[in-house]
Write an enzyme that holds these catalytic residues in place. Structure first.
Site, short mmCIF file in Angstrom:
data_model
loop_
_atom_site.label_atom_id
_atom_site.label_comp_id
_atom_site.label_asym_id
_atom_site.label_seq_id
_atom_site.Cartn_x
_atom_site.Cartn_y
_atom_site.Cartn_z
N GLY A 33 2.33 -2.59 4.49
CA GLY A 33 3.02 -1.29 4.51
C GLY A 33 2.14 -0.17 5.01
O GLY A 33 2.51 0.55 5.96
N SER A 131 -7.62 1.43 -5.93
CA SER A 131 -6.28 1.69 -6.49
C SER A 131 -6.39 2.44 -7.80
O SER A 131 -7.38 2.31 -8.54
CB SER A 131 -5.56 0.36 -6.72
OG SER A 131 -4.39 0.56 -7.47
N TYR A 156 -5.52 -7.51 -10.72
CA TYR A 156 -5.52 -6.72 -9.48
C TYR A 156 -6.44 -5.49 -9.64
O TYR A 156 -7.32 -5.25 -8.80
CB TYR A 156 -4.09 -6.31 -9.15
CG TYR A 156 -3.96 -5.25 -8.09
CD1 TYR A 156 -4.31 -5.50 -6.77
CD2 TYR A 156 -3.49 -3.97 -8.42
CE1 TYR A 156 -4.19 -4.50 -5.81
CE2 TYR A 156 -3.36 -2.98 -7.46
CZ TYR A 156 -3.72 -3.25 -6.16
OH TYR A 156 -3.60 -2.27 -5.20
P1 NAI Z 1 0.57 -4.64 1.46
O1 NAI Z 1 0.69 -5.74 0.47
O2 NAI Z 1 1.81 -4.20 2.16
O3 NAI Z 1 -0.53 -5.01 2.55
C1 NAI Z 1 -1.65 -5.81 2.28
C2 NAI Z 1 -1.89 -6.70 3.48
O4 NAI Z 1 -3.00 -7.54 3.18
C3 NAI Z 1 -0.69 -7.60 3.80
O5 NAI Z 1 -0.26 -7.42 5.14
C4 NAI Z 1 -1.22 -9.00 3.56
O6 NAI Z 1 -0.69 -9.97 4.47
C5 NAI Z 1 -2.71 -8.82 3.73
N1 NAI Z 1 -3.45 -9.88 3.04
C6 NAI Z 1 -3.20 -10.40 1.80
N2 NAI Z 1 -4.03 -11.43 1.56
C7 NAI Z 1 -4.82 -11.56 2.65
C8 NAI Z 1 -5.87 -12.45 3.01
N3 NAI Z 1 -6.27 -13.43 2.19
N4 NAI Z 1 -6.44 -12.29 4.21
C9 NAI Z 1 -6.05 -11.31 5.06
N5 NAI Z 1 -5.06 -10.45 4.78
C10 NAI Z 1 -4.46 -10.57 3.59
O7 NAI Z 1 -0.10 -3.41 0.69
P2 NAI Z 1 -0.13 -1.89 1.10
O8 NAI Z 1 0.82 -1.15 0.26
O9 NAI Z 1 -0.08 -1.75 2.56
O10 NAI Z 1 -1.59 -1.46 0.58
C11 NAI Z 1 -2.72 -1.54 1.42
C12 NAI Z 1 -3.97 -1.52 0.57
O11 NAI Z 1 -3.97 -0.35 -0.22
C13 NAI Z 1 -4.05 -2.70 -0.40
O12 NAI Z 1 -5.40 -3.10 -0.51
C14 NAI Z 1 -3.58 -2.11 -1.71
O13 NAI Z 1 -4.16 -2.79 -2.81
C15 NAI Z 1 -4.07 -0.68 -1.61
N6 NAI Z 1 -3.24 0.24 -2.37
C16 NAI Z 1 -1.99 0.55 -1.94
C17 NAI Z 1 -1.22 1.44 -2.67
C18 NAI Z 1 0.13 1.88 -2.21
O14 NAI Z 1 0.71 2.73 -2.88
N7 NAI Z 1 0.67 1.40 -1.10
C19 NAI Z 1 -1.70 2.00 -3.94
C20 NAI Z 1 -3.04 1.58 -4.29
C21 NAI Z 1 -3.78 0.74 -3.51
C1 15L Z 2 -0.90 -0.13 -6.13
O1 15L Z 2 -2.10 -0.36 -6.25
C2 15L Z 2 -0.01 -1.01 -5.34
O2 15L Z 2 -0.67 -1.60 -4.25
C3 15L Z 2 1.25 -0.31 -4.85
O3 15L Z 2 2.15 -1.30 -4.39
C4 15L Z 2 1.86 0.52 -5.96
O4 15L Z 2 2.32 -0.31 -6.97
C5 15L Z 2 0.85 1.50 -6.49
O5 15L Z 2 -0.37 0.87 -6.86
C6 15L Z 2 1.33 2.29 -7.71
O6 15L Z 2 0.63 2.30 -8.72
O7 15L Z 2 2.39 2.90 -7.63
#
Ligand code: NAI
Ligand code: 15L
Length: 285
Positions: A33, A131, A156
């Site tokens: 995302g 996070s 996580y």
């Molecule tokens: P997401 O789940 O949409 O994207 C994570 C990506 O990492 C996915 O495309 C997935 O295929 C890839 N991935 C998973 N396992 C893998 C592996 N073994 N090797 C290579 N790639 C792998 O998550 P999003 O929302 O885009 O978040 C991005 C980052 O930000 C994540 O690290 C998430 O923990 C962190 N984050 C996001 C938040 C949010 O509100 N969107 C809040 C807090 C942290």
């Molecule tokens: C995260 O760390 C997750 O990646 C995201 O999907 C949301 O759940 C976010 O925290 C949240 O706390 O809202």
């Protein structure tokens, strides 16, 4: 390859190109995302953007982009992935609560592989997507800054806490600088009452990543990734040197969120900063 990291003033518009772009910037998690958002928006930050994920990424969008599929759990593959890059925005990994064994591979081994590769290949700067779940067990009536003891709310959150420790160690031992962004909730819109407090707009995320890449002398800085919402639980004064000045607020979504059915006062999403994550598991009993 030596690249000087320079900052433009913090009052500059978030999408501004830096005065001196990076040579090659690696974006992990580029199919996710936030990865899809930043794949577009980080383009002006580097002469070449290398995008990576375990999931399909599509074709490179031009000569300025390199597509490099990789499983973060594969140490050799990560080493090759990082070669030739001068900075990394590390979003890749599991982004929700899951059984420990899954988190171990993608997030814990993954972040170790990334820093080892960074050390071996002379990477100067990492922006680590941490996070709010590293502090998820604080209550919503508490106000904390980056120095508050961590209280992870699951495997996580523990993996992100480990990632922050990794970042501190690689700074202290090897001089690799990192900004660990404790992202709140970064989506196009807040989805519930809790997110009125935790929401980080994509514009503010982009600005924060930009400041994290180009502000000189960050050492290891921890910053909360949150917009200028009317109510926030996190104090970013310890990260003021980044010059992050959020431009958005969740307030314009308040009426639509408050039209949702009320949340019971004993629901974890109304008690803890980490919301529903605090009540997940156990797994595999
Ligand atoms: P997401 O789940 O949409 O994207 C994570 C990506 O990492 C996915 O495309 C997935 O295929 C890839 N991935 C998973 N396992 C893998 C592996 N073994 N090797 C290579 N790639 C792998 O998550 P999003 O929302 O885009 O978040 C991005 C980052 O930000 C994540 O690290 C998430 O923990 C962190 N984050 C996001 C938040 C949010 O509100 N969107 C809040 C807090 C942290
Ligand atoms: C995260 O760390 C997750 O990646 C995201 O999907 C949301 O759940 C976010 O925290 C949240 O706390 O809202």
């Amino acid at each position: 390859m030596e690249t000087t990291l320079t900052a433009t003033p913090s009052h500059a518009a978030p999408a501004d190109a830096p005065s001196q772009p990076l040579s090659r910037l690696l974006l992990t998690g580029a199919a996710g995302g936030l990865g899809r958002v930043l794949r577009e928006r980080l383009r002006p930050f580097a002469r070449v953007l290398r995008v990576s994920d375990i999931a399909p990424l599509g074709a490179a969008s031009g000569a300025q982009e390199e597509v490099a599929p990789c499983d973060l759990a594969d140490k050799k593959a990560v080493d090759a992935l990082v070669a030739g890059c001068d900075a990394v925005v590390h979003l890749g990994g599991i982004s929700v609560e899951r059984p420990f064994e899954e988190i171990l591979e993608a997030n814990i081994k993954g972040v170790f592989h990334l820093y080892e590769a960074a050390r071996r290949h002379g990477v100067k700067r990492v922006v680590f997507a941490s996070s709010n779940h590293v502090i998820g067990f604080y209550r919503q009536d508490e106000r904390i800054d980056a120095r508050a003891p961590r209280r992870p709310d699951g495997y996580y959150g523990l993996s992100k806490s480990f990632g922050e420790d990794m970042a501190q160690f690689y700074w202290d031992r090897y001089g690799i600088e990192t900004v660990s962004i404790r992202i709140g909730s970064s989506f196009p819109e807040p989805a519930n009452r809790r997110m009125l407090c935790t929401w980080l707009s994509h514009g503010d995320l982009t600005q924060l990543v930009r400041q994290s890449l180009f502000t000189p002398g960050v050492g290891h800085t921890v910053v909360y990734g949150v917009s200028a919402n009317a109510q926030v639980w996190w104090d970013n004064r310890a990260a003021a040197h980044l010059g992050f000045a959020p431009q958005d607020s969740s307030e314009r979504f308040r009426a639509q969120i408050e039209a949702q059915p009320p949340v019971a006062p004993n629901d974890p999403s109304a008690i803890y900063q980490g919301g529903a994550f605090t009540a997940q598991g156990p797994f595999g009993d």
